[in-house]
Design a protein around this motif. Structure first.
Motif, PDB file in Angstrom:
ATOM      1  N   ILE A  50       0.846  -1.305   0.131  1.00  0.00           N
ATOM      2  CA  ILE A  50       0.214  -0.083   0.059  1.00  0.00           C
ATOM      3  C   ILE A  50       0.939   1.222  -0.056  1.00  0.00           C
ATOM      4  O   ILE A  50       1.971   1.446   0.733  1.00  0.00           O
ATOM      5  CB  ILE A  50      -0.751  -0.083   1.161  1.00  0.00           C
ATOM      6  N   ILE A  51       0.575   2.084  -0.894  1.00  0.00           N
ATOM      7  CA  ILE A  51       1.332   3.475  -0.999  1.00  0.00           C
ATOM      8  C   ILE A  51       0.348   4.510  -0.854  1.00  0.00           C
ATOM      9  O   ILE A  51      -0.605   4.536  -1.627  1.00  0.00           O
ATOM     10  CB  ILE A  51       2.078   3.644  -2.150  1.00  0.00           C
ATOM     11  N   MET A  52       0.533   5.262   0.333  1.00  0.00           N
ATOM     12  CA  MET A  52      -0.247   6.527   0.590  1.00  0.00           C
ATOM     13  C   MET A  52       0.517   7.784   0.726  1.00  0.00           C
ATOM     14  O   MET A  52       1.536   7.795   1.075  1.00  0.00           O
ATOM     15  CB  MET A  52      -1.203   6.254   1.623  1.00  0.00           C
ATOM     16  N   GLY A  53      -0.350   8.961   0.977  1.00  0.00           N
ATOM     17  CA  GLY A  53       0.229  10.186   1.494  1.00  0.00           C
ATOM     18  C   GLY A  53      -0.619  10.675   2.563  1.00  0.00           C
ATOM     19  O   GLY A  53      -0.774   9.938   3.740  1.00  0.00           O
ATOM     20  N   HIS A  54      -1.271  12.108   2.449  1.00  0.00           N
ATOM     21  CA  HIS A  54      -2.017  12.645   3.309  1.00  0.00           C
ATOM     22  C   HIS A  54      -1.690  13.097   4.660  1.00  0.00           C
ATOM     23  O   HIS A  54      -2.013  14.267   5.230  1.00  0.00           O
ATOM     24  CB  HIS A  54      -3.372  11.810   3.380  1.00  0.00           C
ATOM     25  N   ASP A  55      -1.235  12.225   5.544  1.00  0.00           N
ATOM     26  CA  ASP A  55      -0.816  12.709   6.868  1.00  0.00           C
ATOM     27  C   ASP A  55       0.637  13.160   7.125  1.00  0.00           C
ATOM     28  O   ASP A  55       1.005  13.618   8.258  1.00  0.00           O
ATOM     29  CB  ASP A  55      -1.218  11.531   7.817  1.00  0.00           C
ATOM     30  N   HIS A  56       1.351  13.275   5.949  1.00  0.00           N
ATOM     31  CA  HIS A  56       2.733  14.068   5.845  1.00  0.00           C
ATOM     32  C   HIS A  56       3.625  13.522   6.680  1.00  0.00           C
ATOM     33  O   HIS A  56       4.753  14.160   7.063  1.00  0.00           O
ATOM     34  CB  HIS A  56       2.422  15.587   6.212  1.00  0.00           C
ATOM     35  N   ILE A  57       3.650  12.197   7.040  1.00  0.00           N
ATOM     36  CA  ILE A  57       4.648  11.686   8.056  1.00  0.00           C
ATOM     37  C   ILE A  57       5.202  10.590   7.141  1.00  0.00           C
ATOM     38  O   ILE A  57       4.808   9.479   6.863  1.00  0.00           O
ATOM     39  CB  ILE A  57       3.973  10.866   9.184  1.00  0.00           C
ATOM     40  N   PRO A  58       6.353  10.701   6.582  1.00  0.00           N
ATOM     41  CA  PRO A  58       6.958   9.480   5.735  1.00  0.00           C
ATOM     42  C   PRO A  58       7.632   8.455   6.482  1.00  0.00           C
ATOM     43  O   PRO A  58       8.289   8.646   7.551  1.00  0.00           O
ATOM     44  CB  PRO A  58       8.289  10.483   4.955  1.00  0.00           C
ATOM     45  N   ARG A  59       7.167   7.102   6.114  1.00  0.00           N
ATOM     46  CA  ARG A  59       7.636   5.813   6.895  1.00  0.00           C
ATOM     47  C   ARG A  59       7.506   4.907   5.924  1.00  0.00           C
ATOM     48  O   ARG A  59       6.677   4.731   4.828  1.00  0.00           O
ATOM     49  CB  ARG A  59       6.836   5.984   8.087  1.00  0.00           C
ATOM     50  N   MET A  60       7.943   3.748   6.105  1.00  0.00           N
ATOM     51  CA  MET A  60       7.853   2.547   5.691  1.00  0.00           C
ATOM     52  C   MET A  60       7.531   1.419   6.584  1.00  0.00           C
ATOM     53  O   MET A  60       8.533   1.071   7.352  1.00  0.00           O
ATOM     54  CB  MET A  60       8.986   2.080   4.633  1.00  0.00           C
TER      55      MET A  60
END
Length: 259
Positions: free
Chosen positions: A199-209
């Motif tokens: 799953i790849i998303m954005g929106h919450d502005h917190i980069p992480r894997m």
């Protein structure tokens, strides 16, 4: 045959900054688009390329924001291949202009297959699957409604409507809750219950894997600050940072963000 190299980006929020910062972000993004064009890299935008965007189709009006960036994308879409644009909660009021520039536009989510695995792409403000997966907040649902847009444009012409939208977009960003918990929980559940591997998303502005038992979740963070993107190459996903000065991708760590 190896899968095509692909790049995933979200949360640029063009139009949200002072003129100097805006130019810096635009220049870095254009350098990235040109690099992708030269290297034949497929681009996926996962929402909020713009901080505010509303077209007035009856008046043939489009916002005067990010025009150089859009022209760079148009070149990429023509010379390389169409960029897939999954709209977010700040840039979903589009009525044909992005398609005219060669974008492949999607307003909810897209599932792609990479190396035999299913990858779910979405902005993060919406939902995937049944209503118990991740409901789009009621207010966001109202804002995406064609009835809301009709009323907004009937009462507020572009010269009034765009400033109102710009003001509201800035206010809504300040009010957003910057916690990774809701999207982490949603991603974990979707990976467990659906035929989804990544799953790849954005929106919450917190980069992480995040690696869960059932699959992997990547949040793209922000391009305007972190300069983070996801890169698919040689059968694997990476969370990386774009270095425009060196025209290369570097592994993302918190310490790699330049204040």
């Amino acid at each position: 045959m190896a899968d095509q190299t692909s790049l995933f980006i979200s949360d640029v929020h063009l139009g949200a900054f002072d003129a100097t910062t805006e130019k810096e972000i635009e220049d870095e993004l254009i350098a990235l688009i040109d690099h992708c064009c030269e290297q034949k890299i497929k681009i996926y935008i996962l929402g909020d390329l713009f901080d505010y965007w509303m077209e007035y189709p009856k008046k043939k009006f489009i916002p005067n924001v990010g025009q150089k960036v859009l022209q760079a994308f148009k070149k990429h879409n023509t010379q390389c291949e169409p960029t897939t644009y999954i709209t977010g909660n700040h840039d979903n009021w589009t009525y044909g202009h992005f398609e005219d520039l060669g974008f492949d536009v999607e307003c909810n989510y897209r599932i792609i297959k990479q190396n035999g695995f299913n990858t779910l792409l979405m902005h993060g403000d919406g939902r995937f699957g049944k209503s118990d997966d991740l409901l789009r907040p009621f207010f966001h649902g109202v804002l995406r409604s064609k009835y809301f847009v009709k009323m907004f444009q009937a009462f507020l012409p572009p010269e009034l409507g765009i400033p109102v939208m710009k003001k509201f977009s800035g206010f809504s960003k300040m009010k957003e809750n910057r916690t990774p918990i809701p999207l982490d929980k949603h991603a974990k559940r979707v990976l467990k219950e659906k035929d989804i591997d990544f799953i790849i998303m954005g929106h919450d502005h917190i980069p992480r894997m995040e690696t869960f038992k059932a699959g992997t979740y990547i949040n793209l963070g922000t391009f305007f600050y972190h300069k983070t993107v996801a890169l698919y190459n040689n059968g694997a996903y990476q969370l990386v940072r774009w270095s425009a000065s060196d025209k290369e991708f570097v592994p993302f760590t918190e310490s790699s963000v330049v204040e």
